[in-house]
Write an enzyme that holds these catalytic residues in place. Structure first.
Site, PDB file in Angstrom:
ATOM      1  N   ASP A 102      14.022 -37.423  -7.892  1.00  0.00           N
ATOM      2  CA  ASP A 102      15.218 -37.705  -8.068  1.00  0.00           C
ATOM      3  C   ASP A 102      15.683 -38.060  -6.285  1.00  0.00           C
ATOM      4  O   ASP A 102      16.263 -39.125  -6.134  1.00  0.00           O
ATOM      5  CB  ASP A 102      16.485 -36.808  -8.590  1.00  0.00           C
ATOM      6  N   TYR A 114       9.709 -24.883 -16.811  1.00  0.00           N
ATOM      7  CA  TYR A 114      10.132 -25.612 -18.062  1.00  0.00           C
ATOM      8  C   TYR A 114       9.594 -25.044 -19.340  1.00  0.00           C
ATOM      9  O   TYR A 114      10.473 -25.175 -20.307  1.00  0.00           O
ATOM     10  CB  TYR A 114       9.625 -26.902 -17.711  1.00  0.00           C
ATOM     11  N   ASP A 121      10.936 -26.498   0.290  1.00  0.00           N
ATOM     12  CA  ASP A 121      12.304 -26.844   1.128  1.00  0.00           C
ATOM     13  C   ASP A 121      11.867 -27.868   2.028  1.00  0.00           C
ATOM     14  O   ASP A 121      12.611 -28.999   2.472  1.00  0.00           O
ATOM     15  CB  ASP A 121      12.695 -25.574   1.580  1.00  0.00           C
ATOM     16  N   LYS A 170       5.693 -23.408  -3.344  1.00  0.00           N
ATOM     17  CA  LYS A 170       6.432 -22.468  -2.543  1.00  0.00           C
ATOM     18  C   LYS A 170       5.823 -21.147  -2.406  1.00  0.00           C
ATOM     19  O   LYS A 170       6.102 -19.966  -2.954  1.00  0.00           O
ATOM     20  CB  LYS A 170       7.905 -22.185  -3.460  1.00  0.00           C
ATOM     21  N   ASP A 225      10.489 -32.523 -10.757  1.00  0.00           N
ATOM     22  CA  ASP A 225      11.833 -33.064 -11.269  1.00  0.00           C
ATOM     23  C   ASP A 225      13.039 -33.401 -10.038  1.00  0.00           C
ATOM     24  O   ASP A 225      13.494 -34.344  -9.910  1.00  0.00           O
ATOM     25  CB  ASP A 225      12.725 -32.058 -12.363  1.00  0.00           C
TER      26      ASP A 225
HETATM   27  C1  IPM Z   1      13.363 -36.204 -15.907  1.00  0.00           C
HETATM   28  C2  IPM Z   1      14.884 -35.759 -16.619  1.00  0.00           C
HETATM   29  C3  IPM Z   1      14.322 -34.651 -17.335  1.00  0.00           C
HETATM   30  C4  IPM Z   1      13.458 -33.448 -16.862  1.00  0.00           C
HETATM   31  C5  IPM Z   1      15.314 -33.848 -18.524  1.00  0.00           C
HETATM   32  C6  IPM Z   1      16.017 -35.185 -19.324  1.00  0.00           C
HETATM   33  C7  IPM Z   1      14.905 -32.937 -19.437  1.00  0.00           C
HETATM   34  O1  IPM Z   1      15.479 -35.285 -15.685  1.00  0.00           O
HETATM   35  O2  IPM Z   1      12.812 -36.916 -16.763  1.00  0.00           O
HETATM   36  O3  IPM Z   1      13.313 -36.080 -14.725  1.00  0.00           O
HETATM   37  O4  IPM Z   1      14.090 -32.432 -16.403  1.00  0.00           O
HETATM   38  O5  IPM Z   1      12.261 -33.655 -16.851  1.00  0.00           O
HETATM   39 MG    MG Z   2      14.868 -35.463 -13.575  1.00  0.00          MG
END
Ligand code: IPM
Ligand code: MG
Length: 356
Positions: free
Chosen positions: A251, A136, A223, A191, A247
């Site tokens: 999700d 990042y 993975d 990884k 990240d």
């Molecule tokens: C998160 C989001 C951010 C990230 C984006 C909006 C830059 O996806 O906080 O998970 O990738 O960290």
């Molecule tokens: Mg995110």
């Protein structure tokens, strides 16, 4: 009096933030709020997604409450002017290297999860994501004419994945301490079968583990971790990983709980104010329609009260009210199922206040 910088951002940001503020106000705590624009709306108003004044405001506040940033209409701007730079810039400016993302599946929402109820019912896992390093932020990065390889002479994009040993050590200590307070089982995700950065990550995790003999450390390749999260998520209690993998996996973990609209997060550093935000994005496609789920933001406000201000009772009151609202059968569209009552964003905020 505690000062909170309120940065609602883009898309659904303002609607969900309004609900969190309603709840904090109803608690009649010694809090003062100062709002400012970030993300696409700040770019539109001031030509920058994270104006210097906003960084100053955040630094002099006791905590930052953040909504969401991002809007398709700014996707073609140079990267440093895109809305996402607001959150990335704040994380960097405030040194917020710890990101705590708890994924809790309320029993009432098991039907909203994409997995079988028995796999997710009672799920309570904590993802510890490193937040200021990795690919990042690694330099160098950019676009150039490829200097070598099969595609030499053509245009390429490149980023640098890197982690320094002390950078891994500090997040490792946070994760081991979190594990000490829970099941004493820590899963570190990397990884290392492919990446040097991950080998350094893994070696450092092993080194730090010696200071926490009571914690069992398990390593998973990313993975496999992605697979285990949907195969047997309840076997995982605390998971620690780098910025990029965190990240993605957060999700995934969010969906186990029924909706990404349910997950709060806390970003912490040392010495600077923490930042509290839902893990979901700005969802510009549903902005302004009252469809957004404000619970992740409301729960982020609860995390703020607990972690930034030691207001445990008040945090528990908010969390308890959210739980009660769900068990009373109230839902936003994202977690709606037959036989429940669907509420708008605002009505959900009101319902939490009323229940509290
Ligand atoms: C998160 C989001 C951010 C990230 C984006 C909006 C830059 O996806 O906080 O998970 O990738 O960290
Ligand atoms: Mg995110």
């Amino acid at each position: 009096m505690k000062k909170i910088a309120v940065l609602a951002g883009d898309g659904i940001g303002p609607e969900i933030m309004a609900q969190a503020l309603k709840i904090l106000t109803a608690l009649k705590l010694p809090l003062e709020f100062e709002e400012a624009l970030v993300g696409g709306v700040a770019y539109a108003a001031f030509g920058h997604p994270l104006p210097a004044e906003v960084v100053e405001l955040a630094k002099k506040s006791d905590a930052v409450l953040f909504g969401a940033v991002g809007d398709f209409k700014y996707d073609n701007l140079p990267r440093h002017l895109r809305p996402e730079q607001a959150i990335l810039g704040l994380r960097k400016a405030l040194g917020l290297f710890v990101n705590l993302r708890p994924a809790i599946c309320y029993p009432e929402l098991t039907a909203a999860s994409s997995l079988k109820p028995e796999l997710v019912s009672g799920l309570d896992l904590l993802l510890v994501r490193e937040l200021t390093g990795d690919v990042y932020f690694g330099q160098p990065r950019g676009k150039r004419i490829s200097p070598d390889g099969v595609f030499a002479g053509t245009e390429e994009g490149f980023d640098t994945m890197r982690y320094a040993v002390p950078e891994v050590e500090r997040i490792a200590h946070v994760a081991f301490k979190a594990a000490m307070g829970r099941s004493k089982h820590l899963v570190s995700v990397d990884k290392a079968n492919v990446l040097e950065t991950s080998q350094v990550w893994r070696d450092t995790m092993i080194k730090v583990s010696k200071e926490y003999p009571e914690v069992t450390l398990e390593h998973m390749y990313v993975d496999n971790a992605a697979m285990q999260l949907v195969k047997a998520p309840k076997k995982i209690d605390v998971m620690v990983t780098g910025n990029l993998f965190g990240d993605i996996l957060s999700d995934e973990a969010a969906m186990l709980t029924g909706s990404i609209g349910m997950l709060p997060s806390a970003s912490l550093g040392t010495g600077n104010p923490g930042l509290f935000e839902p893990i979901h994005g700005s969802a510009p496609d549903i902005a302004g329609q009252g469809k957004a789920n404000p619970l992740a933001t409301i729960l982020s406000a609860a995390m703020m009260l607990r972690l930034a201000f030691d207001m445990d009772a008040e945090a528990a009151a908010i969390e308890g009210a959210v739980h009660k609202v769900l068990s009373d059968g109230f839902r936003t569209g994202d977690i709606m199922e037959a036989g429940k009552t669907q509420l708008s964003t605002t009505a959900m905020g009101d319902k939490v206040v009323e229940t509290m």
